[in-house]
Structures are given as C-alpha cells and as structure tokens.
Design an enzyme around this catalytic site. Sequence first.
Site: not given
Length: 675
Positions: A101, A165, A167, A215, A253-255, A289, A340, A342, A354, A449, A660
């Site tokens: 890319q 996105e 850019y 893209r 990205h700012e959406a 998704r 979390q 990535c 991951c 236990v 966590d």
Amino acid sequence: MSNYPHMLAPLDLGFTTLKNRVLMGSMHTGLEETKDWNRVAEFYAERARGEVGLMVTGGIGPNLEGSVLPGAAMMVSQDDIDNHSVVTQRVNDAGGKIAMQILHAGRYAYGPKCVAPSAIKSPISPFPPTELDAAGIEKQISDIVDTAVRARQAGYDGVEIMGSEGYFLNQFLVTHTNKRTDEWGGSYENRMRLPVEVVRRTRAAVGDDFIIIYRLSMIDLIPNGSTHAEVVQLAKAVEAAGASIINTGIGWHEARIPTIATSVPRAAFAWVTKKLMGKVGIPIITSNRINTPDVAENVLATGYADMVSMARPMLADAQFVSKAMAGNAASIAPCIACNQACLDHTFSGKISSCLVNPRACYETELVVTPAQTRKSFAVVGAGPAGLSAAMTLAERGHQVTLFDRANAIGGQLNMAKQVPGKEEFWGLVDWYKTMVADMGIETRLGQSVTADDLTGFDDVIVATGVVPRDPAIAGQDAPNVLSYIDVLRDKAPVGKTVAIVGAGGIGFDVAEFLAQEGSSPTENLPDWMEEWGVSDPEENRGGLAPEGPKPEAPARAVTLLQRKAEKPGKRLGKTTGWIHRAALNMKGVRMMGGVNYESVEPGGLMVSFGEARENPTLIEADTIVLCAGQLPERSLADELIAKGMSCHVIGGADVAAELDAKRAIDQGTRLAATL
C-alpha cells in the site's frame, strides 16, 4: 463441495489469477518500523501459508512529507527495495501474493512538513499543512509513481493506492478540504484530477502485468463529502486510467461515526459497495466488519462485491482461509473488533497484535513448540487467562485439566457478551468451547478447588480472576444496591433511575446495558444507521443524515460517577473510547467526575465534591450499581504457597486493573509456551 464456493472461487485478473476472493486488508502494524525484516516477512508468510488470496501491507510512505509520522516506513531507496525483497520472497515461497500500500497521509501526516490541497488543519493532528503549489503537486505524483516502481522492483505483485479514509488523494476530492481555484480544484472534474492522474501514470510506469488496487472512499461520513454520483464518476475514471481492482474505503478518520468497532454491525457497509457493482468492469472489493466465512460468503453470494477485505480477522487467525477450506470454520479464532491490541497499539506507537491471538506480529518471538516432556497441568479458572494457558499447554502436548467454580467456561467474558454492542463476545466464548473440546482438555466445572484437590498434578496455574472492590460506602448494604455481577450475570431487577459508582470500562458497560432496552442496534443495521445518522450518499452528500443521529429513547435515566477529577471515559480504549462516550451521551447518560461517595440514602446516593468534600448532593436513584474496580482473587494461590506447593499466578488473580482480557490472554499464552 466447499461450504464457501463464492469466497473460495479464484479471481482472474487477466495477467494473473488470485486463488480466492479474500483480501487481507492493509493494517499498519509497526513491524516495518522495527527494521527486523525477517520478522516482517514471517508475519506475512504465515498468512500466505494460511491461503489468503492477496495481502496488502501497511501503508508505506512515498516521501517524507507524506509519511504518517516521523520515522514511518517509506520506499525511497535501494536499501528499501532490498529490505522489502525479503518479505516478498518469503511470501512468494509460501505460495502467496502481496501488494504494497502506498499511503500519502496529506494533512493527516503527524509532522510539521505535512502538505495538502489547501492549508486547512485536520482536527486529528496538531500540524497545519502547507498548501501545495503546482510544482509541489507534480512532486507528489512523481514520488507516488516512483514508489510503485520500486515496489515492483522489490518483488511485490502489485500496489494499493490509498485514496480513502481522508488521506491525501481523498482530500483533493471534496470541498471540505479542497478550496483551490486552479486546475486541481473547483469542479469535481478538477478535484478528481489528482487521483486519476496518479493511477494513469502509475500504470504507465509499472506496465500491464502488475496489480493496481485503488482504495476509493465510497461513503465519506463527513460534511460536504462525496455524493454517490461522484463516487461512480471517479470509479469509472480510475478504471479507465488503469486500475485492476477497486477497494472500498469507509469514512474519514475524523468522522464521528464508528466504522470498524465491535458495536458496528457485521458487513455494515457492504450495501455501499453494492451500489457500485455493475457500473465498472473491474472487480470491486467490499470491506469493514466482515469477520467470518459465513458473512464473507453471504456478501459475495448476494452480489454485494466481487471480493471481500478482512484485515483484523487475519490477525486473530492466520489460518482463517485454510480452516474454511478444510470445513473447520468453528476453529477459526474470531476477530471481536475490540481494537485493543491492534489499532489502539498503532495509535499509541506500539507494535500491533491481537487480543485473541497474542502471537500476531510476534511470530518469531512467541513460538509454541512441542514439549520435550509431557506433564499434567491443573489450570484453575476458565476465564481468558486460564483458557489461553490451557490451550497453549495442550497444543504443546501436555495433559491439561481445567477447573472453574462456574458451570461454564468464559469467566468475565460471559458478562461482557451481555452488553449491547459486544455481541461478538458470544462467538469468542463459543470458540473457546470448541477448542477446549477439540484439544482434549478435561474440564471440571461447577466446583470450588482447594490445594488438596491439586496434589496429583505436576504443575498448577492459578487464573482465578478478580473479586469486586468494596467501595465502603455508608449504607451500601441496602437492598437497592447491586454489584455489576448482580446486573450483568444474574440479571437482578433494576429501577428506572440508576446511579453507577465507577466510570471505568465496567461502569461504561453497565451504563450501556441499562440504557438500552430491546434489540441491540448492533444486531439491526437500519436501527444502527438511524442511531448514528448514516444515510445513503445517493440521497445525502457524504452519507450523513441531515437530521443527524436519532437514537432510541433510553430505557433508564442513568448517572455515571467516578472519584477521579477527570473526564469520565478518558482511560478507555484509544480508538474506541470516544464511541462509548458518544453512545452514552446520545442516551442522555449523565457523567460526573471528582465525586466522593458519602452515603446511600432512601432516595439515592449522597455525594460531595473535591478534597474538601463540598456541596453535598443527592443523586436520585432507584438502584445503585457498584462498579468500583476489582481486586485479585488470590486465596487459592495463597493456600498453595502456604502448603509449600508451587504455582503460577496469571490474569486478574495476578493484576486486577480493570478486566484486561488482552493482558490476561497474552500472559497465559506466554507462560504456557515456556513450561
């Protein structure tokens, strides 16, 4: 016959054929920046061995001003070509194909040398960009084309030109960021001139037998974004300029609309891609998704796209495609879209990984090998830490018995999956059940236990989790005071007005659980679109509903409280915290920081403010829910140690900060890999 005939069908591009319709979408992992090219190569090669049809690297900068941040990977020299050749050779040896890319960040570049069509600062960067003149634009085009040529020299099968996105190329397309009046601004024909010229000149430079993916942002989700007619116009022009494939980009990205978080419905934007189907003659990829073979197959079978892009699912399981080919989809480790390990890592300057699969991006470091001596292990606690340890031990050939006082495995994941927007956790728990059974791990559930129960084992791992912290509020033994366990696990009745003590991750989860009634919008795409104000870009520019978000009325009046004198939710996930805050704001949840909990009163919770405990105020509430943190549950570990028995303590039993799962799974896996 395959269960996934459309997903696994080859895709003929004329000069080359992709083995299936699965693209591993671009992810910036931070691996290239380590300059450990063996490590980079092994990350991609493992996915190639998993039979993915085509991979796209993380974004590689064409020059200094276009790099996403100082020190980010670029392709500008012979050394870069030589380094990337290590990656492409390894991937090709594994039978895979890989594209690089090319990412020019424009005004999103996190550095003072950033450039853009107009000198308009991005809301997500502190650096105002320099407006490019005609010579500056020519330099950017040349640098992008030269980068594509170097990618070919390095052995890549193609490039993806990043035009979505928000850019650089995307910034030229819309009046939101392009205020120019020359040949690069004004009319849409002028505004789309740059991306079309980049594709045209790239094709001329690399020849006909090289993949060029463009893209394209198909729904910007920002004010003054592109219309669908403009998207179609650009797609046709990009095809004519020489693109091989068009990939779908969703949102800038700012959406302020979530696009990939776990609360977004599966395949939520495939309908946007479908609107372009039949309007160009080259294959179209859809994205966002899509995380199971069934979802991918349905998207392709119903004509929404020619190919599907899955990025994070390839972090969760490098063998995603090969397991689907073998008819073993139930064993695919699921991407739960939590971000979390990535994206949160990416935007914190850390190496991505991951939550579900801590080996992702650590393939050369976290190596799971067969044990030299087979031992019998007791793992006490079947939450994320215990499960990851048990599975890794079993994978290495050890005999494992898994204990838990509950009647089912999953631990606190079984509470998380009750929260609207976290439905993916159901699939995670189901996957653990499948793997425990397939790996021959013996389970002893529904029993407490003691140390005496563990005397026959060679080694013991204690993963007994956490217990709720006692906030010691006067009057908290009243019947209308509940713990988060009462609410999420036991479904205790809750009144119409609620005060939640504690605004960490659990407090936010409980607030979302109590504010929502009926079906979750995550399970119903039209409801989700209405809640967030997403519309058809054919009807509204940029895909923003003119009336804005329209969430359902809240089921309860909720007040979320915390002791820290800071904005509630400040410490939530870097890329998802804003979504949780926005969701609760839309539900009218009141959030208050800097409070002291004085006492539970008949009408609610009495609080005061500041160190001086001033301004006593009654927070009216029918029900008070305690989410005041957790403490390690170490009683078994302490008993074992007192009896002189060795044990390993992991997960919440070791450190109880929040819940966590990322740390717990990583810790359990790494420990078990060494025993």
